[in-house]
Design a protein around this motif. Sequence first.
Motif, PDB file in Angstrom:
ATOM      1  N   SER A  75       0.828  -1.217   0.000  1.00  0.00           N
ATOM      2  CA  SER A  75       0.000   0.000   0.000  1.00  0.00           C
ATOM      3  C   SER A  75       0.856   1.259   0.000  1.00  0.00           C
ATOM      4  O   SER A  75       0.594   2.203  -0.765  1.00  0.00           O
ATOM      5  CB  SER A  75      -0.924   0.005   1.226  1.00  0.00           C
ATOM      6  N   PHE A  76       1.889   1.276   0.832  1.00  0.00           N
ATOM      7  CA  PHE A  76       2.714   2.483   0.925  1.00  0.00           C
ATOM      8  C   PHE A  76       3.558   2.694  -0.330  1.00  0.00           C
ATOM      9  O   PHE A  76       3.801   3.837  -0.725  1.00  0.00           O
ATOM     10  CB  PHE A  76       3.600   2.415   2.171  1.00  0.00           C
ATOM     11  N   ARG A  77       3.984   1.622  -0.962  1.00  0.00           N
ATOM     12  CA  ARG A  77       4.728   1.768  -2.220  1.00  0.00           C
ATOM     13  C   ARG A  77       3.831   2.338  -3.316  1.00  0.00           C
ATOM     14  O   ARG A  77       4.252   3.200  -4.090  1.00  0.00           O
ATOM     15  CB  ARG A  77       5.291   0.410  -2.646  1.00  0.00           C
ATOM     16  N   LYS A  78       2.599   1.833  -3.393  1.00  0.00           N
ATOM     17  CA  LYS A  78       1.650   2.367  -4.379  1.00  0.00           C
ATOM     18  C   LYS A  78       1.402   3.850  -4.127  1.00  0.00           C
ATOM     19  O   LYS A  78       1.353   4.655  -5.059  1.00  0.00           O
ATOM     20  CB  LYS A  78       0.329   1.592  -4.312  1.00  0.00           C
ATOM     21  N   LYS A  95       6.806   5.033   6.542  1.00  0.00           N
ATOM     22  CA  LYS A  95       6.260   3.727   6.882  1.00  0.00           C
ATOM     23  C   LYS A  95       6.849   2.590   6.050  1.00  0.00           C
ATOM     24  O   LYS A  95       6.807   1.431   6.465  1.00  0.00           O
ATOM     25  CB  LYS A  95       4.736   3.749   6.761  1.00  0.00           C
ATOM     26  N   ILE A  96       7.401   2.896   4.895  1.00  0.00           N
ATOM     27  CA  ILE A  96       8.120   1.871   4.141  1.00  0.00           C
ATOM     28  C   ILE A  96       9.311   1.391   4.967  1.00  0.00           C
ATOM     29  O   ILE A  96       9.597   0.188   5.055  1.00  0.00           O
ATOM     30  CB  ILE A  96       8.568   2.416   2.772  1.00  0.00           C
ATOM     31  N   GLY A  97      10.013   2.333   5.600  1.00  0.00           N
ATOM     32  CA  GLY A  97      11.106   1.960   6.496  1.00  0.00           C
ATOM     33  C   GLY A  97      10.622   1.126   7.667  1.00  0.00           C
ATOM     34  O   GLY A  97      11.220   0.102   8.012  1.00  0.00           O
ATOM     35  N   ASP A  98       9.527   1.538   8.284  1.00  0.00           N
ATOM     36  CA  ASP A  98       8.994   0.794   9.434  1.00  0.00           C
ATOM     37  C   ASP A  98       8.557  -0.619   9.051  1.00  0.00           C
ATOM     38  O   ASP A  98       8.801  -1.575   9.789  1.00  0.00           O
ATOM     39  CB  ASP A  98       7.797   1.543  10.030  1.00  0.00           C
TER      40      ASP A  98
END
Length: 255
Positions: A75-78, A95-98
């Motif tokens: 979801s965060f990549r999109k 949040k990609i990092g998290d």
Amino acid sequence: MKAMPARRTLSGALRCATALSLCTLLLTGCGTNLLSYYFDDLFDSGHTIEPTPEQLAWDGMEAMRAKKYGKALESFRKLKERYPYSKYAILAELKIGDAHFYKKNYEEAALAYEEFVRLHPRNEAVPYVLYQLGMSQYLASPSMDRDQDQTRKAVETFQRLVEVYPGTEYASKAQAQLLECEKRIAAHEFRIGRMYYRMGKYRAAQLRLTRLQEDYPQAVKKLGYEKEIEKILADCRKCLNRQGDGKSVWTRLGF
């Protein structure tokens, strides 16, 4: 005006129904759904609605709460790729990092956190991100038997956090974590120094253990290495004095 005979009316209705059935049969025959091809737009069937940035952000956060980190990443990549100028894009970058961190993909997490700090150096989340970056580097090299380059990077990151953001919650946590990093490095260095000593490489052992005492005195004390290091160093000095030239037996034999 004469009324239409009931039989003619019924006959006309039957002919219409038959024609419609035939039309449907023709349009859906031969393996190609022509009816769907021509009339789907009228009913909006078969078309997916593009999720909004708000929806992608919500889906990602819900997945994080459910510990479905792979789904959260998706979801965060999109969100980041499709809506790079959205107000939610910065959330996606964080949040990609998290998500990588909680999936234990520590190298990928470190890259994401580094990128966040580089792109948003004045963001209020930077102290948190620096702490997470340090933890990612620390956890990427969990064994004292392995090279400790990542642990040394963690030391640099935690020191930066303490110096640039003193008094913050994450600076306090970084200060405590610094000692854990130093203990791991000290254990690694002690292991190598003792190995040199046992191999008769007294000069190498002496240099390694002396540097260890100077660089990580608190960690040496916490690990209880003080007495053993002093004993090894004393024996190294004796052996080096006996040899005169400071070279071990192994070195003189060509090893």
